[in-house]
Design a protein around this motif. Structure first.
Motif, PDB file in Angstrom:
ATOM      1  N   ARG A  91       3.724   1.971  -7.946  1.00 41.26           N
ATOM      2  CA  ARG A  91       3.127   2.972  -7.059  1.00 41.26           C
ATOM      3  C   ARG A  91       2.561   2.246  -5.855  1.00 41.26           C
ATOM      4  N   TYR A  92       2.847   2.794  -4.676  1.00 41.57           N
ATOM      5  CA  TYR A  92       2.496   2.099  -3.435  1.00 41.57           C
ATOM      6  C   TYR A  92       1.918   3.107  -2.439  1.00 41.57           C
ATOM      7  N   GLN A  93       0.777   2.741  -1.824  1.00 39.59           N
ATOM      8  CA  GLN A  93       0.127   3.650  -0.884  1.00 39.59           C
ATOM      9  C   GLN A  93      -0.444   2.899   0.315  1.00 39.59           C
ATOM     10  N   VAL A  94      -0.580   3.647   1.404  1.00 37.06           N
ATOM     11  CA  VAL A  94      -1.388   3.223   2.544  1.00 37.06           C
ATOM     12  C   VAL A  94      -2.418   4.323   2.738  1.00 37.06           C
ATOM     13  N   VAL A  95      -3.695   3.936   2.783  1.00 38.37           N
ATOM     14  CA  VAL A  95      -4.769   4.905   2.991  1.00 38.37           C
ATOM     15  C   VAL A  95      -5.626   4.477   4.180  1.00 38.37           C
ATOM     16  N   HIS A  96      -6.197   5.466   4.855  1.00 40.57           N
ATOM     17  CA  HIS A  96      -7.174   5.202   5.911  1.00 40.57           C
ATOM     18  C   HIS A  96      -8.564   5.362   5.326  1.00 40.57           C
ATOM     19  N   VAL A  97      -9.430   4.387   5.600  1.00 45.44           N
ATOM     20  CA  VAL A  97     -10.779   4.372   5.058  1.00 45.44           C
ATOM     21  C   VAL A  97     -11.744   3.947   6.158  1.00 45.44           C
ATOM     22  N   GLY A  98     -12.860   4.655   6.291  1.00 46.76           N
ATOM     23  CA  GLY A  98     -13.863   4.231   7.261  1.00 46.76           C
ATOM     24  C   GLY A  98     -14.673   5.391   7.794  1.00 46.76           C
ATOM     25  N   TRP A  99     -15.174   5.202   9.021  1.00 41.36           N
ATOM     26  CA  TRP A  99     -16.045   6.186   9.660  1.00 41.36           C
ATOM     27  C   TRP A  99     -15.576   6.444  11.081  1.00 41.36           C
ATOM     28  N   SER A 100     -15.702   7.701  11.512  1.00 36.18           N
ATOM     29  CA  SER A 100     -15.393   8.084  12.883  1.00 36.18           C
ATOM     30  C   SER A 100     -16.363   9.168  13.305  1.00 36.18           C
ATOM     31  N   ASN A 101     -17.130   8.883  14.367  1.00 37.45           N
ATOM     32  CA  ASN A 101     -18.119   9.850  14.876  1.00 37.45           C
ATOM     33  C   ASN A 101     -19.041  10.364  13.769  1.00 37.45           C
ATOM     34  N   LYS A 102     -19.553   9.464  12.956  1.00 32.67           N
ATOM     35  CA  LYS A 102     -20.484   9.752  11.867  1.00 32.67           C
ATOM     36  C   LYS A 102     -19.864  10.599  10.748  1.00 32.67           C
TER      37      LYS A 102
END
Length: 111
Positions: free
Chosen positions: A40-51
Motif C-alpha cells: 500500500r502506497y500513499q502521498v498525503v499532505h500534512v501541515g497548517w495553512s492560515n491557522k
C-alpha cells in the motif's frame, strides 16, 4: 514475482517524485507512506495553512494480484497515464475509485 517487484519500484519512484513537489505554503508537507508488507502506497499532505489544519490523501495505490489498484488520485494529469508511460499495461491498472460497474466502460482492468 519479478513483475510485482518492478511495479513496486515504479510506484515508489512516482510517489516519491510527487512528494518532492513543494507546496505553495511552506507549512504543508507532502509525505510518502509506504507499507511494503501489504503493498500500500500513499502521498498525503500534512501541515497548517492560515491557522487551519491540512491533512489529506493525494494519491493511494495498492498492488493486489499483480495489478496496480488506484484507490485515490488527486492529481491533475492522472497517475494512470504516468504508469502507462512507465511501461505498465492498461490491463494491469485498476481504477478502483470507480465502481466495479463503471470500470467496465474504461480502457483499464475491471479488477
Amino acid at each position: 514475482m519479478a513483475k510485482v517487484e518492478q511495479y513496486r519500484k515504479i510506484v515508489q519512484e512516482l510517489l516519491q517524485a510527487y512528494s518532492n513537489i513543494k507546496a505553495s505554503n511552506e507549512e504543508v508537507e507532502a509525505e510518502t507512506i509506504f507499507d511494503l508488507v501489504n503493498d500500500r502506497y500513499q502521498v498525503v499532505h500534512v501541515g497548517w495553512s492560515n491557522k487551519r489544519r491540512i491533512y489529506g490523501c493525494i494519491l493511494h495505490l495498492d498492488i493486489k494480484n499483480e495489478k496496480i489498484w488506484i484507490q485515490h488520485d488527486g492529481t491533475e494529469g492522472g497517475i494512470a497515464t504516468e504508469l502507462i508511460e512507465k511501461g505498465i499495461p492498461k490491463q494491469d491498472i485498476v481504477l478502483a475509485f470507480h465502481s466495479p460497474f463503471k470500470r467496465q466502460f474504461t480502457e483499464f482492468e475491471v479488477g
